[in-house]
Design an enzyme around this catalytic site. Structure first.
Site, PDB file in Angstrom:
ATOM      1  N   PHE A 158       0.805  -1.224   0.000  1.00 14.61           N
ATOM      2  CA  PHE A 158       0.000   0.000   0.000  1.00 14.61           C
ATOM      3  C   PHE A 158       0.835   1.269   0.000  1.00 14.61           C
ATOM      4  O   PHE A 158       0.296   2.373   0.168  1.00 14.61           O
ATOM      5  CB  PHE A 158      -0.948   0.004   1.216  1.00 14.61           C
ATOM      6  CG  PHE A 158      -1.972  -1.106   1.169  1.00 14.61           C
ATOM      7  CD1 PHE A 158      -3.109  -0.985   0.385  1.00 14.61           C
ATOM      8  CD2 PHE A 158      -1.792  -2.278   1.886  1.00 14.61           C
ATOM      9  CE1 PHE A 158      -4.051  -2.001   0.319  1.00 14.61           C
ATOM     10  CE2 PHE A 158      -2.730  -3.310   1.830  1.00 14.61           C
ATOM     11  CZ  PHE A 158      -3.863  -3.174   1.050  1.00 14.61           C
ATOM     12  N   LYS A 216      -6.737  -4.928  -2.184  1.00 10.83           N
ATOM     13  CA  LYS A 216      -5.778  -4.012  -2.820  1.00 10.83           C
ATOM     14  C   LYS A 216      -6.463  -3.238  -3.943  1.00 10.83           C
ATOM     15  O   LYS A 216      -6.355  -2.014  -4.041  1.00 10.83           O
ATOM     16  CB  LYS A 216      -4.584  -4.806  -3.355  1.00 10.83           C
ATOM     17  CG  LYS A 216      -3.605  -4.001  -4.182  1.00 10.83           C
ATOM     18  CD  LYS A 216      -2.915  -2.917  -3.370  1.00 10.83           C
ATOM     19  CE  LYS A 216      -2.227  -1.913  -4.266  1.00 10.83           C
ATOM     20  NZ  LYS A 216      -1.670  -0.780  -3.549  1.00 10.83           N
ATOM     21  N   CYS A 272      -0.573   3.013 -10.685  1.00 10.62           N
ATOM     22  CA  CYS A 272      -1.537   2.045 -10.132  1.00 10.62           C
ATOM     23  C   CYS A 272      -3.010   2.344 -10.364  1.00 10.62           C
ATOM     24  O   CYS A 272      -3.758   1.447 -10.746  1.00 10.62           O
ATOM     25  CB  CYS A 272      -1.293   1.906  -8.633  1.00 10.62           C
ATOM     26  SG  CYS A 272       0.325   1.257  -8.240  1.00 10.62           S
TER      27      CYS A 272
END
Ligand code: NAD
Ligand code: UPG
Length: 480
Positions: A158, A216, A272
């Protein structure tokens, strides 16, 4: 001595393993990669990535219990715990192109683990992967096992770039997903005991494999959704005279909502958010959930809208043409304190302005000319492959110059676009800049960092995302 090997010496593998080595002196950590130049850089004075605090951690541990190597197979064979932190780009061809995760690198790493292993292993998914990837990996490993036992864990990362070391030293949580069998639980405990060297127990969360994998993607989708929500509001603020910073502050003081991740911007970037949401969208579609897929797709659509809205503002403000005009672009990285340009909004904004035939003079304190030229010529998603497998020699872009100073970039320019929130852009001598620009001189602040009133006093026409419009801009609606 426990031996850890991490496959993939990138933005995640490098810093994560450096912090594990720092906090666990009794563990030997080897980071391996197929990229010879990346490993050489990790072993040099000039690390391959810029991240505050990283140099100190690496220098403290390197050569003691932290090593970087291209001898992938040897170190994988010797390790007890193998982290896999390789690229998982968006597929560009075939089934799921433009959405699904390309697991080519993941699969080749898994097959290599199966080939070279001679002892039982814990294999940890560190890369961000689609839900159920662990099952696929398990199948590859067990079908090629030669009697060796593998436990697969999902341990998504993270960390955010620019604060990676801080995030790793003091994470909100460490998530470990594993099989709910005695062997699975034992593997979770083994990994938890590594993190337990510095992370409080109550922040180490154990879940099943699928929850960890999905968490996630969900966390990134929620974060990106907040930005798209505030960016959608910023368009409405400009139309109504509301101020997006005031709206965001008022909304964020509700303790149920919270103040973080409500900064309106020219759009979110980074390696991401877009990739992971596209991946999530594809998984929803594959599971027969088109309504859920469309809901998350909208987060990306608003982000694209925000970038093109910004370009339209620039062009429409400057008499509907920027052809042949010099535009200074201040900031190219996807956010401050990183040299990373992956999916940076600057790429789309620059391409939009070049599409209108502008001349660009780009300055970023951490991004070099070669990188900027590559970014402006690479095809969408090509950036997310190991460097040596990316296309070579980008075509030249005559309308683009890259300079090493904001004053040089803005000299003789008609307009300035601020695309990254670097602190140094807040304290530039804007009077000097104004003197040296063409008039009328425009500032388009895509990060809301300049003092709008002060700049207007100097004489600039200023556009700030989501702020009450300059009278000049009110008469020039930005219609696509
Ligand atoms: N960058 C971030 O902030 C971040 C945060 C959380 C999760 N992630 C996820 O972590 C993963 C890695 O991301 P990254 O930013 O570190 O990528 P990166 O491109 O910086 O690093 C990946 C590395 O893996 C290497 N590699 C690829 N295949 C290999 C193989 N078969 N054997 C050995 N090395 C191989 C590449 O050469 C490259 O150096 C991705 O799945 C990403 O989505 C990234
Ligand atoms: O209020 C905000 C906050 C961020 N951004 C932009 O959003 C993008 C992403 O920023 P950030 O999340 O800080 O950086 P990343 O390094 O991309 O980190 C995200 O992506 C990582 C990779 O999955 C995750 O590990 C992190 O938790 C997650 O924050 C950047 O372009 C920021 O400028 C905004 O526009 N407004």
């Amino acid at each position: 001595m426990v031996k850890i090997c991490c496959i993939g010496a990138g933005y995640v593998g490098g810093p994560t393993m450096a912090v594990i080595a720092l906090k666990c002196p009794s563990v030997e950590v080897v980071v391996v990669d197929i990229s010879v130049s990346r490993i050489a850089a990790w072993n040099s004075e000039q690390l391959p990535i810029y991240e505050p605090g990283l140099d100190d951690v690496v220098k403290h541990c390197r050569g003691k219990n932290l090593f970087f190597s291209t001898d992938v197979e040897k170190h994988v064979a010797e390790a007890d715990i193998i982290f896999v932190s390789v690229n998982t780009p968006t597929k560009t061809r075939g089934l799921g192109a433009g959405k699904a995760a390309d697991l080519t690198y993941w699969e080749s790493a898994a097959r290599m683990i199966a080939d070279v292993s001679k002892s039982d292993k814990i294999v940890v998914e560190k890369s961000t992967v689609p839900v159920k990837t662990a099952e696929a990996i398990e199948k590859i490993l067990t079908h090629n096992s030669k009697g060796i036992k593998y436990q697969i864990l999902s341990n998504p990362e993270f960390l955010a770039e620019g604060t990676a070391i801080k995030d790793l030293l003091n994470p909100d949580r460490v998530l470990i997903g594993g099989r709910e069998t005695p062997e699975g639980k034992k593997a979770i405990e083994a990994l938890a005991s590594v993190y337990g060297q510095w992370v409080p127990k109550d922040r180490i969360l154990a879940t099943n494999l699928w929850s960890a994998e999905l968490s996630k993607l969900a966390a990134n989708a929620f974060l990106a959704q907040r930005i798209s929500s505030v960016n959608a509001m910023s368009a409405l603020c400009e139309a109504t005279g509301a101020d997006v910073s005031q709206v965001a502050h008022s909304v964020g003081t509700d303790s149920r909502i919270g103040p973080k991740f409500l900064n309106a911007s020219v759009g979110f970037g980074g390696s991401c958010f877009q990739k992971d949401i596209l991946n999530l969208v594809y998984i929803c579609e594959c599971n027969g959930l088109p309504e859920v897929a469309n809901y998350w797709k909208q987060v990306i659509q608003i982000n694209d809208y925000q970038k093109s809205r910004f370009v339209n503002r620039v062009v429409s403000s400057m008499f509907n043409t920027v052809s042949g005009k010099k535009i200074a672009v201040l900031g190219f990285a996807f956010k401050k304190d990183t040299g990373d340009t992956r999916e940076t909004p600057a790429i789309d904004v620059c391409k939009g302005l070049l599409g209108d035939n502008a001349r660009l003079s780009i300055y970023d304190p951490q991004v070099n000319e070669d990188q900027i030229r590559r970014d402006l010529t690479l095809k969408k998603f090509d950036w997310d492959h190991p460097t040596h497998l990316q296309p070579m020699s980008p075509t030249s872009l005559n309308q683009v110059s890259v300079v090493w100073d904001a004053y040089e970039a803005t000299k003789d320019a008609h307009g300035i676009c601020i695309l990254t929130e670097w602190d140094e852009f807040k304290t530039l001598d804007y009077e000097r800049i104004f003197e040296n620009m063409q008039k009328p001189a425009f500032v388009f602040d895509g990060r809301n960092i300049v003092n709008t009133d002060k700049l207007r006093e100097i004489g600039f026409i200023v556009y700030s995302i989501g702020k009450p419009l300059d009278p000049w801009l009110k008469d020039m609606p930005a219609v696509a």
